[in-house]
Design an enzyme around this catalytic site. Structure first.
Site, PDB file in Angstrom:
ATOM      1  N   CYS A  18       0.843  -1.199   0.000  1.00 41.68           N
ATOM      2  CA  CYS A  18       0.000   0.000   0.000  1.00 41.68           C
ATOM      3  C   CYS A  18       0.878   1.248   0.000  1.00 41.68           C
ATOM      4  O   CYS A  18       0.620   2.217  -0.718  1.00 41.68           O
ATOM      5  CB  CYS A  18      -0.913   0.029   1.222  1.00 41.68           C
ATOM      6  SG  CYS A  18      -2.050  -1.372   1.338  1.00 41.68           S
ATOM      7  N   CYS A  85     -17.540  40.087  -4.001  1.00 44.42           N
ATOM      8  CA  CYS A  85     -17.007  39.831  -2.656  1.00 44.42           C
ATOM      9  C   CYS A  85     -16.845  38.327  -2.437  1.00 44.42           C
ATOM     10  O   CYS A  85     -15.849  37.857  -1.884  1.00 44.42           O
ATOM     11  CB  CYS A  85     -17.950  40.398  -1.591  1.00 44.42           C
ATOM     12  SG  CYS A  85     -18.228  42.174  -1.704  1.00 44.42           S
ATOM     13  N   ASP A 516     -32.998  -1.191  -4.084  1.00 47.40           N
ATOM     14  CA  ASP A 516     -32.708  -2.442  -3.399  1.00 47.40           C
ATOM     15  C   ASP A 516     -34.059  -3.000  -2.969  1.00 47.40           C
ATOM     16  O   ASP A 516     -34.995  -2.239  -2.729  1.00 47.40           O
ATOM     17  CB  ASP A 516     -31.807  -2.177  -2.194  1.00 47.40           C
ATOM     18  CG  ASP A 516     -31.476  -3.453  -1.441  1.00 47.40           C
ATOM     19  OD1 ASP A 516     -31.069  -4.422  -2.097  1.00 47.40           O
ATOM     20  OD2 ASP A 516     -31.641  -3.466  -0.217  1.00 47.40           O
ATOM     21  N   ASP A 751     -25.912  -0.871   1.804  1.00 50.42           N
ATOM     22  CA  ASP A 751     -25.804  -0.539   0.382  1.00 50.42           C
ATOM     23  C   ASP A 751     -24.841   0.605   0.124  1.00 50.42           C
ATOM     24  O   ASP A 751     -24.893   1.222  -0.935  1.00 50.42           O
ATOM     25  CB  ASP A 751     -27.194  -0.172  -0.170  1.00 50.42           C
ATOM     26  CG  ASP A 751     -28.164  -1.330  -0.065  1.00 50.42           C
ATOM     27  OD1 ASP A 751     -27.771  -2.452  -0.413  1.00 50.42           O
ATOM     28  OD2 ASP A 751     -29.299  -1.112   0.367  1.00 50.42           O
TER      29      ASP A 751
END
Length: 855
Positions: A18, A85, A516, A751
């Site tokens: 990694c 601004c 789902d 999910d």
């Protein structure tokens, strides 16, 4: 190129591989040198060129599959008056080392800064803001900690101050206008031209330099910092008009000193009306803050005492009587009552809450107990409560930008300098080409306020002043954020929590909504509906063993005489015994349904060993020394169990929309259990409404195709993706996403990957259990009609944004040429400018009139 050191906190690294991957990714960025990634400290140390954006480095790490820890700070900024601004503050904050993104909102007067912790802090932000010429006020989070009264009082204070300045301006300006009447209609400067001209100057001074001093100081501050804003234009316009007063004594120019006061008075009037409209636009957050209970009755050492809400702690037991607000999030431990949750869900029907029921014992702080006495144990307090999260999310949404605003931002970045250039060129053109420009002005003499007979210098100054004051960067700055404020606030009132402006813009264009199944289309509370026994030759019937426990209750337990299955009295009981015992270790809703049915039959379930859940297929375990499998065809086939005798039964049950689960004991098929999850009452109605909106629907489920298609037919789903393993949902979303814009609707927890993959992720749930952080849009009610309402809200909000941007651009494009031509009186120009800002904000507030609910 200057280089500077940076330390990035990298999350998700687990090994040397990694480290190498992150180091390689960062080293490839042009301008980055000496990258050193440390696994132990989870940090990447590097040197990078100052022109390399922090967001680029963060994105590189994320694209490599890791995360960079970030923080977001919301800051209250004082002194901003227009879109210029906003651009200037945003640019200043973006230059602070460590800042990934800075969004500044003119309507809320707040800046939202996302940065890498440890590389930037509040002091750096304060320095950037003050260095740009503005003021850092108390951060909204600090204000929230002090209580909502202060926030509301500050809003009221600003409103009162704007009202006072407007009234004082009109006291002096009213006198000026009355004094001008004889000169305007009779051509008489009463009582004497000298007195009249001096009077105009003297009366204008307090309007410009007393009540108008904030405008002047803002304009001057901008100029000192090398940029210009709307106040710069007003300062130049009124200043030039005022100078004509003294100039009129020594040169052939009309005295417009009185007009300068009128311009400022109309400007301050516009500011007041704008502030009022902005207050209405932001009232959603104030309403939410005002909802919270101020006091709570808690039990301490057996005594009921009243304490401020700030003193309630997690674990405290609160007494809530009928008519009282529930002080904070908690769980009912005693009592039963109807609770009005409309503040959270937008639904007026009360919800029954009772102790002991996991699904109905959770209560939300600030909801109202209507009937019985409740004892509530506090589970969340302070900034962790549901209400606090909602306020935070609404503020976060208001601090973001809609992608369509990017073009407006580019325009406003150069708008004021361009207007100043146009005004100066107008003055020079009229002085250099007096005859041609006078002829141009003469064309507009059909307008009563146009006088082509004025002197050349007067016409030049009038045209220049009109250009200064008619240009309106303010309308451009308010066009998007005000609509976003109203839209996100309306969403919160209807139980629709929107995370960002980007989600609003994307949701309106969604072509496919993917659902789902479990817990989304269905209630997520499956029950065993059918028990079909497939009796092998080596099964024997035996009486169950009857035991009386200490409480006197009867327990029916199958008596095990050998490794094969013994059937107690009911033919269904052994199947439920083995399946229920095997599923005891499962967290899956279907498994829990089987356990619940077995326990309802009065069975004492067996001991489980070597439990293993096979994702998307089922479970396998040892029950009382016997190997038991419960799951799908795939599991049985993998384990070599013959299921041919149950195929017709499976097909019949699946055709009815039920999930059929096979049970095998000791290597032989024992039977089939059918589990059905009840459809939500509004599923079919919501999906029909989506079709009317022109949105296609799809469903993703791990169920077999026959069961999935049966459920899809019942609710009207267009497309079905069945037999999908949990990790396959993302790929399924990608396939649909390849050709169409997709929204995914799921429970927000299981999910999460699919919600992230979709163009818009919509988490649906109930009460405090919703994972608000997991999605772009969160539906509090747990009803699919909320998806329809979210799309309706998205389309209505974006419609207002487009209308506002159109009017803001159209106004400037049309009015500036009229001012250049000399067809606009400076006072009318200021009225038109103020009206444009008011129109934009008022139009945004009209969003409230739109009904987004599904009737």
């Amino acid at each position: 190129m200057d280089k500077q050191p940076l330390t990035l906190p990298v999350q998700g690294m687990t090994c040397a591989s990694c480290v190498a991957h992150v180091q390689k990714a960062l080293s490839k960025v042009e301008g980055v040198e000496q990258v050193n990634v440390n696994l132990a400290t989870e940090k990447a140390n590097l040197w990078f060129a100052t022109d390399v954006a922090m967001g680029t480095l963060v994105n590189v790490v994320r694209e490599a599959g890791y995360e960079v820890a970030t923080e977001t700070q919301t800051l209250a900024v004082g002194g901003m008056t227009c879109a210029s601004c906003v651009a200037h503050v945003q640019k200043a904050l973006s230059k602070v080392p460590g800042v990934i993104e800075a969004n500044v909102n003119l309507a809320t007067e707040k800046a939202t800064v996302t940065f890498v912790p440890g590389t930037a802090d509040l002091a750096a932000f304060a320095a950037a803001i003050t260095g740009a010429g503005y003021e850092l006020l108390a951060s909204p989070s600090d204000a929230a900690a002090e209580g909502e009264e202060e926030a509301v009082d500050e809003s009221e204070r600003k409103m009162a101050e704007a009202r006072r300045r407007m009234r004082v301006a009109w006291i002096f300006t009213g006198v000026i206008m009355l004094w001008m009447i004889p000169e305007m209609f009779l051509g008489v400067m009463w009582p004497h031209p000298l007195v009249f001209n001096l009077g105009m100057i003297v009366l204008a001074l307090p309007v410009l330099f007393w009540v108008g001093r904030k405008t002047y100081s803002s304009g001057a501050r901008a100029a000192l910092h090398g940029y210009a804003n709307m106040d710069t234009l007003i300062t130049l316009g009124t200043g030039a008009s005022l100078l004509t007063g003294p100039l009129s004594f020594i040169a052939p120019v009309a005295n417009y000193a009185g007009v300068s006061a009128m311009i400022m008075a109309f400007h301050l009037t516009g500011r007041y009306i704008e502030a009022s409209a902005k207050g209405r636009a932001s009232q959603a957050i104030r309403k939410l803050l005002e909802l919270g209970a101020k006091m709570a009755h808690v039990l301490r050492e057996g005594q009921e005492i009243e304490v401020p809400i700030e003193q309630v702690r997690v674990g405290d037991v609160m007494m809530v009587r009928p008519g009282e607000k529930i002080p904070t999030d908690g769980v009912v431990i005693e009592g039963e009552s109807a609770v009005d949750e409309s503040m959270a869900t937008g639904e007026s029907m009360p919800v029954t809450k009772r102790a002991g029921d996991a699904s109905s014992s959770t209560v939300i702080g600030a909801t109202v107990n209507q009937e019985g006495l409740l004892k509530v144990k506090a589970t969340r307090v302070g900034k962790d409560t549901f209400l606090a999260q909602v306020v935070k999310l609404v503020e976060q949404a208001q601090g973001t930008k809609v992608p369509i605003q990017a073009f407006a931002d580019k325009v406003t970045a150069v708008f004021v300098p361009v207007v100043i250039a146009i005004a100066v060129l107008t003055l020079l053109a009229r002085l250099i080409f007096p005859d041609a420009t006078r002829a141009l002005t003469a064309i507009g003499t059909f307008l009563p306020w146009v006088n082509a007979g004025l002197g050349i210098l007067t016409l030049a100054i009038v045209a220049m002043v009109s250009v200064f004051v008619i240009a309106c960067p303010c309308a451009l700055g308010l066009a998007t954020p005000t609509a976003l404020m109203v839209g996100s606030g309306m969403g919160a009132e209807h139980g629709i929590l929107i995370r960002s402006g980007e989600a609003i813009q994307t949701l309106k264009d969604v072509q496919v909504v993917i659902f789902d199944k479990t817990g989304t289309i269905t209630k997520g509370k499956p029950e065993v509906t059918d028990v079909r026994v497939n009796e092998p030759a080596n099964w024997r019937i035996a009486n169950c063993e009857l035991r009386i426990d200490e409480s006197g209750a009867e327990n029916r337990t199958p008596r095990i005489e050998n490794p094969t299955l013994l059937l107690p009295g009911s033919p269904a009981s052994p199947l439920l015994y083995w399946a229920g015992s095997a599923e005891r270790g499962s967290e899956h809703p279907l498994g829990r349904a089987i356990v619940a049915r077995a326990e309802a039959e009065g069975l004492t379930l067996g001991e489980v060993q070597d439990f293993r859940a096979v994702r998307g297929q089922g479970v396998m375990t040892m029950v009382d020394g016997t190997r038991v499998l419960v799951g799908s065809r795939r599991l049985m086939e993998t384990e070599g169990v013959d299921i041919s005798s149950a195929e017709s039964t499976m097909q019949q049950l699946e055709a009815e929309g039920k999930t059929a689960m096979l049970v095998a004991v000791a290597g032989e098929l024992a039977g089939v259990l059918a589990v059905a999850d009840t459809l939500k009452e509004d599923s079919a109605r919501a999906i029909a409404a989506l079709h009317r909106l022109g949105v296609r629907t799809a469903m993703i489920t791990g169920d077999n195709r026959r069961t999935a298609e049966a459920i899809a037919r019942q609710v009207g789903i267009d497309d079905v993706v069945a037999e999908v393993l949990p990790e396959g949902k993302v790929e399924a979303v990608k396939r649909i996403q390849a050709s169409r814009l997709v929204a995914f609707v799921g429970d927000g927890i299981n999910d999460a990957p699919a919600l992230t993959q979709a163009n818009v992720g919509i988490a649906i749930g109930t009460g405090t259990d919703i994972a608000i952080e997991a999605s772009d849009v969160t539906l509090v009610r747990g009803e699919l009609t909320g998806v329809v309402e979210a799309i309706n809200l998205s389309r209505a909000t974006f419609r207002k944004i487009k209308q506002n941007l159109f009017w803001a651009f159209f106004y400037n494009v049309m009015m500036i040429p009229l001012a250049v031509a000399g067809w606009m009186h400076p006072v009318l120009a200021e009225i038109a400018m103020a009206t444009s800002s008011i129109t934009v904000v008022t139009n945004a507030n009209m969003l409230r009139r739109i009904n987004i609910k599904l009737e």
